[in-house]
Design a protein around this motif. Structure first.
Motif, PDB file in Angstrom:
ATOM      1  N   ASP A   1     -12.335  -2.223 132.520  1.00 23.24           N
ATOM      2  CA  ASP A   1     -11.751  -0.888 132.659  1.00 23.24           C
ATOM      3  C   ASP A   1     -12.229  -0.197 133.936  1.00 23.24           C
ATOM      4  OD1 ASP A   1     -10.338  -1.131 130.305  1.00 23.24           O
ATOM      5  OD2 ASP A   1     -11.842  -0.111 129.073  1.00 23.24           O
TER       6      ASP A   1
ATOM      7  N   ASN B   1     -13.148  -1.608 136.691  1.00 22.91           N
ATOM      8  CA  ASN B   1     -12.875  -2.339 137.921  1.00 22.91           C
ATOM      9  C   ASN B   1     -11.481  -2.941 138.042  1.00 22.91           C
ATOM     10  OD1 ASN B   1     -15.729  -2.347 139.143  1.00 22.91           O
ATOM     11  ND2 ASN B   1     -16.095  -3.141 137.082  1.00 22.91           N
ATOM     12  N   ALA B   2     -10.634  -2.794 137.038  1.00 21.69           N
ATOM     13  CA  ALA B   2      -9.329  -3.463 137.059  1.00 21.69           C
ATOM     14  C   ALA B   2      -8.527  -3.103 138.308  1.00 21.69           C
ATOM     15  CB  ALA B   2      -8.537  -3.117 135.800  1.00 21.69           C
ATOM     16  N   GLY B   3      -8.504  -1.820 138.670  1.00 24.42           N
ATOM     17  CA  GLY B   3      -7.756  -1.402 139.849  1.00 24.42           C
ATOM     18  C   GLY B   3      -8.303  -2.025 141.118  1.00 24.42           C
ATOM     19  N   TYR B   4      -9.622  -2.056 141.240  1.00 25.71           N
ATOM     20  CA  TYR B   4     -10.275  -2.650 142.409  1.00 25.71           C
ATOM     21  C   TYR B   4     -10.006  -4.145 142.478  1.00 25.71           C
ATOM     22  CZ  TYR B   4     -14.229  -4.432 145.186  1.00 25.71           C
ATOM     23  OH  TYR B   4     -15.012  -5.091 146.088  1.00 25.71           O
TER      24      TYR B   4
ATOM     25  N   LYS C   1      -7.511  -5.862 141.244  1.00 25.60           N
ATOM     26  CA  LYS C   1      -6.111  -6.144 141.576  1.00 25.60           C
ATOM     27  C   LYS C   1      -5.810  -5.797 143.032  1.00 25.60           C
ATOM     28  CE  LYS C   1      -4.609  -3.885 137.899  1.00 25.60           C
ATOM     29  NZ  LYS C   1      -3.672  -3.275 136.914  1.00 25.60           N
ATOM     30  N   ARG C   2      -6.373  -4.691 143.505  1.00 20.86           N
ATOM     31  CA  ARG C   2      -6.124  -4.257 144.873  1.00 20.86           C
ATOM     32  C   ARG C   2      -6.690  -5.236 145.892  1.00 20.86           C
ATOM     33  NH1 ARG C   2      -8.622   0.057 144.469  1.00 20.86           N
ATOM     34  NH2 ARG C   2     -10.384  -0.139 145.925  1.00 20.86           N
ATOM     35  N   LYS C   3      -7.840  -5.812 145.579  1.00 23.68           N
ATOM     36  CA  LYS C   3      -8.515  -6.735 146.488  1.00 23.68           C
ATOM     37  C   LYS C   3      -8.264  -8.204 146.135  1.00 23.68           C
ATOM     38  CE  LYS C   3     -10.608  -3.703 149.108  1.00 23.68           C
ATOM     39  NZ  LYS C   3     -10.344  -3.612 150.558  1.00 23.68           N
TER      40      LYS C   3
ATOM     41  N   LYS D   1      -4.916  -6.340 131.229  1.00 25.17           N
ATOM     42  CA  LYS D   1      -5.201  -5.418 132.318  1.00 25.17           C
ATOM     43  C   LYS D   1      -4.768  -5.951 133.690  1.00 25.17           C
ATOM     44  CE  LYS D   1      -7.165  -2.056 130.025  1.00 25.17           C
ATOM     45  NZ  LYS D   1      -6.714  -0.648 130.103  1.00 25.17           N
TER      46      LYS D   1
ATOM     47  N   VAL E   1      -5.933  -8.584 135.299  1.00 27.15           N
ATOM     48  CA  VAL E   1      -7.045  -9.118 136.084  1.00 27.15           C
ATOM     49  C   VAL E   1      -6.966 -10.643 136.084  1.00 27.15           C
ATOM     50  CG1 VAL E   1      -9.562  -9.317 136.223  1.00 27.15           C
ATOM     51  CG2 VAL E   1      -8.515  -7.137 135.586  1.00 27.15           C
TER      52      VAL E   1
ATOM     53  N   GLU F   1     -17.067  -1.765 142.952  1.00 30.11           N
ATOM     54  CA  GLU F   1     -16.728  -1.459 144.345  1.00 30.11           C
ATOM     55  C   GLU F   1     -17.789  -0.569 144.979  1.00 30.11           C
ATOM     56  OE1 GLU F   1     -12.912   0.044 147.001  1.00 30.11           O
ATOM     57  OE2 GLU F   1     -12.991   0.543 144.860  1.00 30.11           O
TER      58      GLU F   1
END
Length: 339
Positions: free
Chosen positions: A89, A91-94, A96-98, A126, A128, A312
């Motif tokens: 939860d 780090n999922a955005g980080y 996927k972005r990276k 999520k 990932v 991150e």
């Protein structure tokens, strides 16, 4: 040369799997970044395309080359499902972005975790990505369900191709269970995931290395699925003379010297063949501790808690960069002759 050949073999097998399964553009990007990371790492560049998460550091194989499991120096534990979800939860955005994928492995057997499927389901939910499933397959588990997930690759550590040798080199394993699970893994590999069956050479299995590919083919794989690994001694600076003596007694002979990642003299003094760090990878321990290295087996480094702080923020911190630079230079006492 062996390392380069192994890299090329992995790359080709992944490319063939990509073509066979017709994956989306993210898979192609991941493959490119994987190649860039391996090349760039040799020049000291920082690339994070994988984060190791130790869901279990409990192991049932008792491999003869793993001196720490016999020493009692290593801690033991399982990451709770709740804490695993916290990491995802946060780090999922980080991730996927990276384009960072998860390696659900460090120091133990991931399939032993009672919530393994729930954890992997949560990653998929999520969005990932999953890097590598690393396992000894010595677990009573639904292999068909295991093979439903889009891992980047699967690595199976094998001790031998017969019951006698397998159970001598990995004395905690059941040869028939491992063999049957491996056969099922090839049978249910509908996603065409690259599967590598890796034998780490020891004095007791070296004579079976020429027959490994044929053994894998009999179980439904191909010669490309068979990998002859290299055998190392983890953290020689942390081991006692008695622990080294047991390792040499159980593992080393003239037949396996060419497969060792180190050289040694008559006093069992170990010297790494490559005097540089090959194992830098952000690694989250079962208790949330964060280290720079997947070979920090005794958790000497702690740069924060992944249950509380986004990764991150930690990876971009001055502290992490300083400690990672020290690790790359093998400046910590436990890094000496790490192989």
């Amino acid at each position: 040369m062996k390392t380069n050949n192994l890299f090329i073999k992995q790359l080709l097998l992944n490319l063939r799997a990509l073509r066979a399964s017709r994956k989306n553009i993210n898979k192609i990007i991941s493959l490119f970044l994987y190649a860039v990371r391996l090349i760039g790492r040799n020049f000291g560049f920082r690339f994070y395309d994988t984060v190791a998460i130790e869901i279990s550091n409990i192991c049932n194989a008792r491999c003869v080359w793993c001196w720490m499991y016999f020493s009692g120096k290593k801690d033991a534990g399982l990451m709770s499902l709740e804490n695993f979800k916290k990491i995802i939860d946060l780090n999922a955005g980080y991730f996927k972005r990276k384009n960072i994928t998860i390696l659900p492995y460090h120091r133990g057997e991931p399939l032993l975790h009672p919530c393994f499927f729930e954890m992997i389901d949560y990653c998929v939910k999520k969005g990932v990505g999953l890097r590598t499933l690393s396992t000894n397959l010595n677990v009573e588990i639904d292999i068909e369900r295991v093979m439903l997930y889009p891992y980047w690759s699967i690595w199976i550590t094998l001790g031998g191709i017969t019951k006698e040798v397998q159970e001598k080199v990995m004395p905690g394993t059941d040869f028939e269970l491992v063999k049957n699970n491996l056969h099922k893994m090839f049978l249910y590999n509908k996603l065409k995931i690259p599967i590598y069956v890796k034998m780490n050479p020891t004095k007791d299995n070296a004579h079976q290395i020429p027959k490994l590919a044929a053994f894998v083919k009999e179980l439904g794989g191909t010669e490309e699925n068979a990998i002859v690994g290299t055998t190392g001694f983890s953290l020689p600076a942390e081991a006692s003379e008695a622990e080294k003596e047991i390792f040499f007694k159980n593992v080393v002979s003239r037949d396996v010297e060419k497969y060792l990642r180190f050289t040694y003299d008559n006093s069992k003094k170990i010297t790494a063949k490559k005097q540089k760090c090959l194992f830098l990878m952000p690694t989250i321990k079962y208790n949330g501790m964060i280290s720079i290295c997947c070979h920090d087996q005794l958790s000497r480094i702690n740069i924060g808690n992944a249950f509380q702080v986004p990764l991150e923020k930690i990876l971009n911190s001055k502290e992490y960069k300083i400690i990672e630079t020290m690790g790359r230079k093998m400046a910590f006492p436990f890094c000496k002759n790490c192989n």
